[in-house]
Design an enzyme around this catalytic site. Structure first.
Site, PDB file in Angstrom:
ATOM      1  N   ARG A  64       7.494 -63.503 -28.454  1.00 44.32           N
ATOM      2  CA  ARG A  64       7.511 -64.597 -29.414  1.00 44.32           C
ATOM      3  C   ARG A  64       7.581 -64.018 -30.825  1.00 44.32           C
ATOM      4  NH1 ARG A  64       8.011 -70.041 -29.839  1.00 44.32           N
ATOM      5  NH2 ARG A  64       6.257 -71.123 -30.761  1.00 44.32           N
ATOM      6  N   THR A  71      15.589 -72.345 -27.522  1.00 42.31           N
ATOM      7  CA  THR A  71      15.239 -72.746 -26.371  1.00 42.31           C
ATOM      8  C   THR A  71      16.414 -73.012 -25.485  1.00 42.31           C
ATOM      9  OG1 THR A  71      13.479 -73.737 -27.595  1.00 42.31           O
ATOM     10  CG2 THR A  71      13.936 -74.306 -25.346  1.00 42.31           C
ATOM     11  N   THR A  98      14.285 -68.719 -27.689  1.00 44.11           N
ATOM     12  CA  THR A  98      14.649 -69.804 -28.594  1.00 44.11           C
ATOM     13  C   THR A  98      14.824 -69.348 -30.040  1.00 44.11           C
ATOM     14  OG1 THR A  98      13.887 -71.975 -29.388  1.00 44.11           O
ATOM     15  CG2 THR A  98      12.206 -70.344 -29.003  1.00 44.11           C
ATOM     16  N   ASN A 134      14.166 -71.964 -32.001  1.00 44.32           N
ATOM     17  CA  ASN A 134      13.457 -73.209 -32.298  1.00 44.32           C
ATOM     18  C   ASN A 134      14.458 -74.347 -32.448  1.00 44.32           C
ATOM     19  OD1 ASN A 134      11.216 -74.788 -32.498  1.00 44.32           O
ATOM     20  ND2 ASN A 134      11.066 -74.632 -34.709  1.00 44.32           N
ATOM     21  N   SER A 156       3.450 -72.316 -28.622  1.00 46.79           N
ATOM     22  CA  SER A 156       4.734 -72.707 -28.028  1.00 46.79           C
ATOM     23  C   SER A 156       4.526 -73.698 -26.897  1.00 46.79           C
ATOM     24  CB  SER A 156       5.420 -71.452 -27.484  1.00 46.79           C
ATOM     25  OG  SER A 156       6.591 -71.787 -26.784  1.00 46.79           O
ATOM     26  N   SER A 157       5.575 -74.448 -26.622  1.00 48.15           N
ATOM     27  CA  SER A 157       5.583 -75.313 -25.425  1.00 48.15           C
ATOM     28  C   SER A 157       6.359 -74.684 -24.285  1.00 48.15           C
ATOM     29  CB  SER A 157       6.233 -76.661 -25.760  1.00 48.15           C
ATOM     30  OG  SER A 157       5.519 -77.322 -26.763  1.00 48.15           O
ATOM     31  N   GLY A 176      13.477 -77.857 -24.963  1.00 44.76           N
ATOM     32  CA  GLY A 176      13.226 -79.276 -25.236  1.00 44.76           C
ATOM     33  C   GLY A 176      11.994 -79.536 -26.073  1.00 44.76           C
TER      34      GLY A 176
HETATM   35  O1  DON Z   1       8.322 -72.675 -28.621  1.00 48.19           O
HETATM   36  C1  DON Z   1       8.490 -73.884 -28.677  1.00 48.19           C
HETATM   37  O2  DON Z   1       7.767 -74.688 -28.134  1.00 48.19           O
HETATM   38  C2  DON Z   1       9.686 -74.430 -29.424  1.00 48.19           C
HETATM   39  N1  DON Z   1      10.056 -73.509 -30.470  1.00 48.19           N
HETATM   40  C3  DON Z   1      10.813 -74.693 -28.484  1.00 48.19           C
HETATM   41  C4  DON Z   1      11.987 -75.307 -29.177  1.00 48.19           C
HETATM   42  C5  DON Z   1      12.932 -75.966 -28.275  1.00 48.19           C
HETATM   43  O3  DON Z   1      12.738 -76.045 -27.085  1.00 48.19           O
HETATM   44  C6  DON Z   1      14.122 -76.550 -28.892  1.00 48.19           C
HETATM   45  N2  DON Z   1      15.078 -76.879 -27.892  1.00 48.19           N
HETATM   46  N3  DON Z   1      15.437 -77.870 -27.463  1.00 48.19           N
END
Ligand code: DON
Length: 568
Positions: A99, A381, A399, A401, A452-453, A473
């Site tokens: 990350r 992502t 990602t 982001n 993060s998700s 997402g």
């Molecule tokens: O780490 C995260 O949760 C976000 N930066 C993810 C971003 C993301 O999934 C955008 N895509 N659709």
């Protein structure tokens, strides 16, 4: 995903990418030996080629990661970061956290204006980037598990960048959607928009600067990125444009090898993402809250299933807002959050017949927990899966982001920069791009990684590989991944049918149940009658999954995009 979130000006980019109507084939791709599912077909093919040459799943995953940085620049990257979850056939697991981290010159209130309100600087401009981690992550994966020569894993990406590849319809469409943002940066406009003469489907897209950057990585490993020409150009451009990433930040960047979170659900073993991802805690809490509820008795996407799952999601997201962050900077109470007694207590607060308003759901750990250990105040992502013929499995989510990150391409280097700093909580109570709230646990500190998700997850049955799954997402990743896990484990769907099923999402605040287009009006009306505020959405997590079914690998890929399940 459109209007409800704070700082939502750029979320339309995501929504535009996510709203294509689903085509429902329902049938997975099947293969006997190995499989790659990825969101761009050329990159999936690169991975299968490495497998066919005798490379293992980790070799293939590294090659796919570099290839996606060329063919899928909306999210594939070397200027961002992510997570790689590995489970070898012998049961050994690893979670590589690459990350992005906050640069040393970052500070807690760096995105607040003079009145203390969040600005858009965490999303746009040179200050929005965290220190990129992808190249370090792939090198660490290689050092731990790789078997083929490193250069062989980078070379396919170099060729795709140097010789070019035909622009697909979905790539052309996504460049159109991102035109406004990419136009704001001269180098991005020149490379990705061809100075304003946008690429059409079938035209060849070449990236010579990116080929040069990848060549230095092929020759020198991560040093070819974090030192030398790439590092000095990146740090120089940052300094010239008010960005914060310095040469020392690049030189200091390290992949962190973490213990994955593990749990069980109905006899399956779950291996998933630990903090600084919230995803694994989410999956395990939601599965735990559903256990014993018979939420599945009326079938997938039934009113009953949506209700129970949404209530479990709501309760997890309340906890997420308060307790989760980078465990190297904050004592994250993972154990208490996953304690069966606590999860059972949360389950008991679900009313079988009514939605619980989010105003009545708070982060739920007892205040007296860890008496004497003040954990709250303590310091501290795109997705793809690969499975090889031996049963080694890899799930990677990485990602920039936002779509195309912050839209800035480093001059001469050919890659886009992330805007991952927006995943921090710029101010308690102020929603980020995905409407997520955060606390001190996710406040900005130099060197810290934003919450993060992303939820790469591998599931086992009888000690053997059963499923690899994950998604992009934003905040909808954790819920989308959990839904597909439930669709496969509880509703016995194949991975393609599971990925195609309309999805739903609840994240506590805003107190809205998002239903993907495809739910019937009756279902929406029944949920409204239970007290939900329901909103239709096209934006959902784009889940990718591989499942082992009686010795055959089955791949399901997001049919709302033009990804590919490729096997042999
Ligand atoms: O780490 C995260 O949760 C976000 N930066 C993810 C971003 C993301 O999934 C955008 N895509 N659709």
């Amino acid at each position: 995903m459109q209007s409800v979130h704070g700082r939502s000006g750029v979320v339309y980019l995501l929504a535009a990418l996510l709203t294509a109507p689903p085509m429902r084939s329902g049938e997975p791709v099947r293969a006997r030996h190995g499989m790659v599912v990825a969101q761009e077909p050329l990159a999936a093919d690169v991975g299968v080629e490495i497998l066919k040459q005798g490379g293992n799943a980790i070799d293939a995953a590294i090659a796919v990661g570099f290839a996606l940085a060329v063919t899928h620049p909306v999210a594939g990257n070397i200027g961002g970061g992510g997570f790689m979850l590995v489970r070898l056939a012998n049961g050994r697991t690893a979670f590589l956290d690459f990350r992005e981290c906050a640069p040393r010159r970052a500070s807690r209130d760096m995105y607040l204006d003079s009145e203390g309100n969040p600005t858009k600087d965490s999303i746009f401009g040179w200050r929005s980037s965290g220190v990129p981690g992808s190249v370090a992550g792939f090198e660490t994966a290689y050092q731990k598990f790789g078997s083929k020569p490193w250069a062989n894993l980078v070379n396919p990406a170099i060729l795709l960048a140097r010789d070019g590849f035909p622009v697909s319809k979905s790539f052309s469409d996504s460049l159109h959607s991102a035109q406004e943002m990419l136009s704001a940066d001269p180098e991005s406009k020149r490379i990705f928009l061809r100075g304003g003469n946008l690429y059409r489907e079938g035209e060849i897209f070449r990236q010579p600067e990116l080929a040069g950057t990848l060549q230095r990585i092929a020759e020198n490993g991560a040093k070819g990125f974090y030192a030398g020409e790439t590092a000095s150009r990146l740090a120089g451009a940052m300094a010239a444009n008010g960005g914060l990433i310095a040469a020392e930040d690049l030189a200091a960047y390290k992949t962190i090898d973490r213990q994955p979170l593990t749990g069980t659900y109905r006899g399956y073993g779950i291996v998933t993402a630990p903090p600084p991802s919230a995803g694994g805690v989410g999956v395990l809490q939601i599965l735990g809250m559903l256990t014993g509820t018979h939420y599945d008795s009326d079938g997938p996407d039934s009113v009953k299933a949506v209700h129970y799952e949404a209530e479990a999601m709501r309760r997890f997201y309340a906890d997420r807002s308060e307790y989760l962050g980078d465990p190297d900077f904050y004592v994250v109470p993972v154990k208490p959050l996953l304690d069966p007694a606590y999860v059972a207590h949360r389950r008991k607060t679900i009313d079988p017949d009514r939605a619980t308003p989010s105003g009545l759901v708070e982060p739920g750990l007892p205040k007296t927990l860890n008496a004497g250990v003040d954990w709250k105040e303590s310091k501290q992502t795109t997705h793809y899966n690969v499975v090889d013929a031996k049963g080694n499995a890899v799930a990677v989510t990485y990602t920039l982001n936002n779509s195309y990150g912050n839209g800035i391409t480093v001059p001469g280097l050919g890659f886009l920069l992330n805007d991952e700093m927006d995943d921090f909580s710029a101010k308690p109570g102020a929603p980020n791009m995905f409407g997520l709230l955060g606390s001190d646990a996710n406040a900005i500190e130099p060197g810290k990684r934003p919450l993060s998700s992303m939820t790469p997850t591998i599931i086992t049955r009888n000690g053997k590989f059963f499923m690899a799954v994950g998604a992009p997402g934003g905040s909808r990743i954790t819920t989308g991944v959990t839904e597909v896990i439930l669709d496969v484990l509880d509703f016995h769907m194949n991975p393609q049918a599971a990925v195609d099923l309309p999805r739903f999402h609840h994240q506590w605040r805003p107190d809205i149940l998002y239903l993907q287009n495809g739910f019937s009006e009756q279902t929406a009306a029944a949920l409204k009658a239970m007290g939900y505020e329901v909103e239709a959405t096209g934006g959902v997590a784009r889940v990718e999954a591989i499942v082992m079914n009686n010795g055959t690998l089955e791949g399901g890929t997001e049919s709302r995009l033009s990804g590919k399940a490729a096997g042999y």
